[in-house]
Scaffold this motif. Structure first.
Motif, short mmCIF file in Angstrom:
data_model
loop_
_atom_site.label_atom_id
_atom_site.label_comp_id
_atom_site.label_asym_id
_atom_site.label_seq_id
_atom_site.Cartn_x
_atom_site.Cartn_y
_atom_site.Cartn_z
N ASN A 59 -7.24 9.12 17.56
CA ASN A 59 -8.13 10.13 18.17
C ASN A 59 -7.46 10.78 19.37
OD1 ASN A 59 -10.96 10.37 16.98
ND2 ASN A 59 -10.62 8.15 16.96
N ALA A 60 -6.78 9.99 20.19
CA ALA A 60 -6.10 10.56 21.35
C ALA A 60 -5.03 11.55 20.91
CB ALA A 60 -5.48 9.44 22.18
N SER A 62 -4.93 13.20 18.08
CA SER A 62 -5.60 14.38 17.52
C SER A 62 -6.08 15.32 18.62
CB SER A 62 -6.79 13.92 16.66
OG SER A 62 -7.56 15.04 16.25
N ASN A 63 -6.67 14.76 19.66
CA ASN A 63 -7.15 15.60 20.76
C ASN A 63 -6.00 16.34 21.44
OD1 ASN A 63 -9.74 14.74 20.29
ND2 ASN A 63 -9.71 13.15 21.88
N VAL A 66 -4.91 19.25 19.23
CA VAL A 66 -5.87 20.37 19.26
C VAL A 66 -5.78 21.11 20.59
CG1 VAL A 66 -8.32 20.95 19.29
CG2 VAL A 66 -7.45 19.33 17.61
N GLU A 67 -5.66 20.39 21.70
CA GLU A 67 -5.56 21.03 23.00
C GLU A 67 -4.26 21.82 23.13
OE1 GLU A 67 -7.83 21.33 25.32
OE2 GLU A 67 -9.21 20.25 24.01
N PRO A 81 -11.87 18.60 17.17
CA PRO A 81 -11.73 17.58 18.20
C PRO A 81 -10.74 18.03 19.27
CG PRO A 81 -10.56 16.93 16.22
CD PRO A 81 -11.33 18.16 15.86
N GLY A 82 -11.00 17.57 20.47
CA GLY A 82 -10.13 17.93 21.58
C GLY A 82 -10.63 17.21 22.82
N PHE A 83 -10.02 17.49 23.96
CA PHE A 83 -10.46 16.86 25.20
C PHE A 83 -11.81 17.43 25.63
CE2 PHE A 83 -5.72 16.36 26.11
CZ PHE A 83 -5.70 15.10 25.58
N ARG A 85 -14.30 18.88 28.26
CA ARG A 85 -13.98 19.69 29.42
C ARG A 85 -15.25 20.25 30.05
NH1 ARG A 85 -13.33 21.98 24.72
NH2 ARG A 85 -14.01 24.13 24.33
N GLY A 140 -17.45 20.17 22.74
CA GLY A 140 -16.44 19.56 23.59
C GLY A 140 -16.62 19.86 25.05
#
Length: 462
Positions: A59-60, A62-63, A66-67, A81-83, A85, A140
């Motif tokens: 997951n980390a 993947s985020n 995406v970011e 998925p992403g951080f 914010r 997100g």
């Protein structure tokens, strides 16, 4: 070679595929780890208490990917998925949302009661939760939901406590104001809905009653102060209780006199009925008191009662330091005059034509006269209150003969009227009103009134 693939790319599935290792590994990032429960690589996350540790790394990664794509301006789905914010405009918009929400919620909670306010508060908290979870979090974005949640909860708690304490103070003030004027049952009714009570002057259709002990001045001169005080207490207490029992409001004591009214502070349309019923019960109580006073060696007493209905100004009136819940106006003054008029006709209860219009279907009355009281140019028709419902047969016969004589009197047939009034007196020799009209008609027989005689009696005294 068989490889178990945990999908990062949505084009791949979770399963077994035969692939070319070289082609498959090209430009790929792989995270290898065990997912079996027995290897104890399980971690606690906000979503699951037994989450495979390798998946947290996936997951980390993947985020981060995406970011990185977002940072390079690549097209990324809003739900990708992403951080998590913060919204860039939260600082600018949050205070406006809180201000608007606080004003609207304060208005609603002030208008509705505590139970309805609880429902409104719960609905607001539910809406905040739904918006935060299904709109911002799914995109997100994390928001400071603590601010609106605290605002809504604090608004409800603070306003509820404020209304509770202020309403309690208001109820105590109302109770202190009305406890000495009305019965405890009426006080409870007032406190149940204090918003219906207006302490300031207000014009209302009410019925006022004045009652007075006959010859009290001469009577009081024979008693020492202590005996006089005991006598007044023994008389005023049961009479006041009768006023309270019949939904009346005590205005004041004026020595031996009682002033009371009906229809305020709790308004009811049949106020005249309750007032008339009270007056009749006071006469019944007077007979009981007469027996007690005779046993004590006191002289007998009698009372006169005047009732009038009409528009009056009612409210908590007086000075800045001393106030009294009372009634004022011409209708009140007329009620006072009617109490005094009893002395002229030998009656005990006189009501005005305005009160008679309210009670004529339930009470028996006889017309007494047309009078013009001091300060008034327009005459008023007055009646004697006889009973609630039909009186005993002897009284009915008396009233029939009296009414016949009264009509003859109005028609200027004074000799015939004398005969009718004498028939009425035969059924009750103590009927002072019949005796008065016999004397009056005999005077008119001897000296007829002028041709412009209107049959109105002018009352010069107050």
């Amino acid at each position: 070679m068989n490889i178990r693939v945990l999908a990062i790319d949505q084009t791949l599935g979770d399963g077994e595929d035969k692939v070319n290792k070289k082609e498959f590994m090209k430009d790929k990032m792989l995270i290898l780890g065990a997912t079996a429960i027995g290897v104890y690589d399980l971690r606690v996350t906000p979503f699951d208490e037994n989450f495979p540790g390798v998946e947290t790394h996936a997951n980390a990664l993947s985020n981060m990917l995406v970011e990185k794509a977002r940072a390079h301006g690549e097209e990324v789905a809003a739900t990708a998925p992403g951080f998590l914010r913060f919204h860039p405009d939260e600082g600018k918009v949050m205070w406006m949302i809180l201000l608007g929400l606080g004003l609207v919620l304060s208005g609603l909670l002030s208008y509705f009661g505590a139970v309805s306010g609880l429902g409104i508060t719960a609905a607001c908290l539910g809406a905040i939760y739904a918006i935060d979870k299904y709109y911002f979090f799914q995109s997100g974005i994390i928001t400071t939901a603590l601010f609106p949640v605290s605002l809504v909860s604090g608004n409800y708690v603070s306003l509820t406590f404020y209304k509770y304490f202020t309403e309690e103070r208001k109820k105590q003030a109302l109770k202190g104001t009305f406890a000495k004027y009305v019965s405890p049952a009426i006080v409870d009714e007032i406190l149940a809905d204090p918003e219906n009570i207006e302490l300031g002057g207000k014009k209302m259709d009410l019925t006022v009653m004045f009652s007075d002990v006959r010859g009290f001045t001469a009577f009081s001169e024979k008693l020492d102060p202590r005996a006089l005080s005991d006598f007044l207490n023994s008389y005023l207490t049961p009479m006041t209780n009768i006023v309270f029992e019949n939904k009346g409001t005590l205005d004041k004591y004026m020595g031996d006199a009682i002033m009371s009214f009906w229809g305020a502070p709790i308004h009811f349309n049949d106020h005249a009925h309750h007032a008339c019923r009270c007056a009749l019960k006071m006469l019944v109580k007077l007979k009981e008191l007469a027996i007690m006073y005779e046993q004590q060696g006191l002289p007998p007493i009698d009372i006169g009662i005047g009732l009038n209905s009409g528009d009056m100004c009612v409210g908590n009136m007086g000075s800045d330091t001393v106030r009294s819940y009372t009634v004022m106006g011409d209708s009140v003054n007329l009620g006072s005059r009617l109490e005094w008029i009893n002395k002229k006709y030998g009656t005990r209860i006189i009501i005005s034509e305005f009160t008679y219009a309210h009670v004529k279907d339930g009470f028996v009355c006889r017309e007494v006269d047309w009078v013009r009281v001091k300060g008034k140019s327009k005459p008023v028709k007055i009646y004697e209150l006889v009973s609630e419902g039909p009186p005993p047969e002897p009284k009915l016969t008396l009233l029939k003969h009296f009414n016949d004589g009264y009509q003859l009197y109005r028609d200027r047939k004074f000799a015939e009227a004398v005969a009718a009034f004498k028939l009425a007196r035969e059924h009750d020799p103590s009927d002072a009103l019949s005796e008065k009209y016999i004397e009056l008609c005999q005077e008119y027989v001897a000296e007829p009134p002028p041709t412009d005689w209107d049959g109105v009696s002018n009352m010069k005294e107050k």
